[in-house]
Scaffold this motif. Structure first.
Motif, PDB file in Angstrom:
ATOM      1  N   PRO A  64      -4.047   1.236   0.164  1.00 46.43           N
ATOM      2  CA  PRO A  64      -3.361   1.288  -0.789  1.00 46.43           C
ATOM      3  C   PRO A  64      -1.848   1.285  -0.433  1.00 46.43           C
ATOM      4  CG  PRO A  64      -5.414   2.729  -1.059  1.00 46.43           C
ATOM      5  CD  PRO A  64      -5.184   2.117   0.380  1.00 46.43           C
ATOM      6  N   GLY A  65      -0.961   0.893  -1.129  1.00 46.05           N
ATOM      7  CA  GLY A  65       0.374   0.728  -1.120  1.00 46.05           C
ATOM      8  C   GLY A  65       1.020  -0.287   0.118  1.00 46.05           C
ATOM      9  N   HIS A  66      -0.132  -1.044   0.724  1.00 42.22           N
ATOM     10  CA  HIS A  66       0.355  -1.886   1.595  1.00 42.22           C
ATOM     11  C   HIS A  66       1.370  -2.948   1.019  1.00 42.22           C
ATOM     12  CE1 HIS A  66       0.067  -4.854   4.746  1.00 42.22           C
ATOM     13  NE2 HIS A  66      -0.090  -5.903   4.191  1.00 42.22           N
ATOM     14  N   ASN A  67       2.707  -2.867   1.835  1.00 43.31           N
ATOM     15  CA  ASN A  67       3.858  -3.512   1.068  1.00 43.31           C
ATOM     16  C   ASN A  67       4.176  -3.340  -0.260  1.00 43.31           C
ATOM     17  OD1 ASN A  67       4.345  -4.884   3.755  1.00 43.31           O
ATOM     18  ND2 ASN A  67       3.211  -6.910   3.235  1.00 43.31           N
ATOM     19  N   ARG A  68       3.900  -2.068  -0.595  1.00 48.59           N
ATOM     20  CA  ARG A  68       4.121  -1.591  -1.866  1.00 48.59           C
ATOM     21  C   ARG A  68       3.396  -2.366  -2.941  1.00 48.59           C
ATOM     22  NH1 ARG A  68      10.606  -1.782  -1.315  1.00 48.59           N
ATOM     23  NH2 ARG A  68      10.570  -0.774   0.648  1.00 48.59           N
ATOM     24  N   LEU A  69       2.263  -2.724  -2.581  1.00 41.85           N
ATOM     25  CA  LEU A  69       1.251  -3.369  -3.713  1.00 41.85           C
ATOM     26  C   LEU A  69      -0.123  -2.629  -3.906  1.00 41.85           C
ATOM     27  CD1 LEU A  69       1.651  -7.222  -2.174  1.00 41.85           C
ATOM     28  CD2 LEU A  69       2.476  -6.275  -4.187  1.00 41.85           C
TER      29      LEU A  69
END
Length: 175
Positions: A64-69
């Motif tokens: 979750p949240g990888h590169n704000r995605l």
């Protein structure tokens, strides 16, 4: 709906990113294709950004949240498939394993039993290298056509057009 995987190196050149984002994706979206990608900087981001209708984009991320995605994350079965496809799994750190496992989903779908129809990618000189190599290995193992823009853009686009028009590639593997 037909689906394709859009993957590639973080080092994808600007002109290829622009081609993916501004030409390929709008055409593929308009003809009904959904894109599955991994949200990494470079080619993945170009495939994501190239689709104005995000409902046609399926993101498979390492966490979750990888590169704000946010999107879908690797299952235990995805790790098993990734380990089987990777030539040196034991050398991979945990985060690299997550990246490879998400590639299992990018190529084989959320359930890992509904593969994409084809792969469009970019790797330097069209070689099977870097993290993208995992997606290429999986696609080859499942006999999924691969169109690597790093090999020869003009020829690859010609092959891709032939595939889209005829439902099959001219050659068994294109990378």
């Amino acid at each position: 709906m037909p689906d394709f995987a859009g993957i590639g190196s973080r080092e994808t050149p600007r002109e290829v990113i622009d081609l993916i984002k501004n030409k390929l994706c709008p055409i593929l979206a308009a003809t009904g294709y959904n894109v599955w990608t991994g949200g990494a900087i470079g080619a993945d981001s170009a495939f994501f950004d190239g689709y104005s209708d995000k409902s046609k984009v399926k993101l498979f991320l390492p966490e979750p949240g990888h590169n704000r995605l946010f999107g879908h994350y690797p299952t235990e079965e995805a790790f098993i498939i990734a380990e089987q496809a990777h030539p040196n799994w034991k050398a991979c750190r945990q985060y690299a394993r997550k990246l490879h496992a998400r590639n299992s989903h990018i190529i084989l779908g959320e359930s890992l039993s509904d593969p994409v129809d084809f792969v469009i990618c970019w790797t330097r000189n069209g070689e099977c290298t870097g993290g993208t190599a995992q997606g290429i290995r999986l696609a080859k193992a499942y006999l999924i056509p691969i169109f690597n823009l790093g090999y020869n853009i003009k020829n690859t686009l010609t092959e891709l057009k032939y595939f889209l028009d005829n439902g099959s590639p001219k050659h068994e593997y294109l990378f």
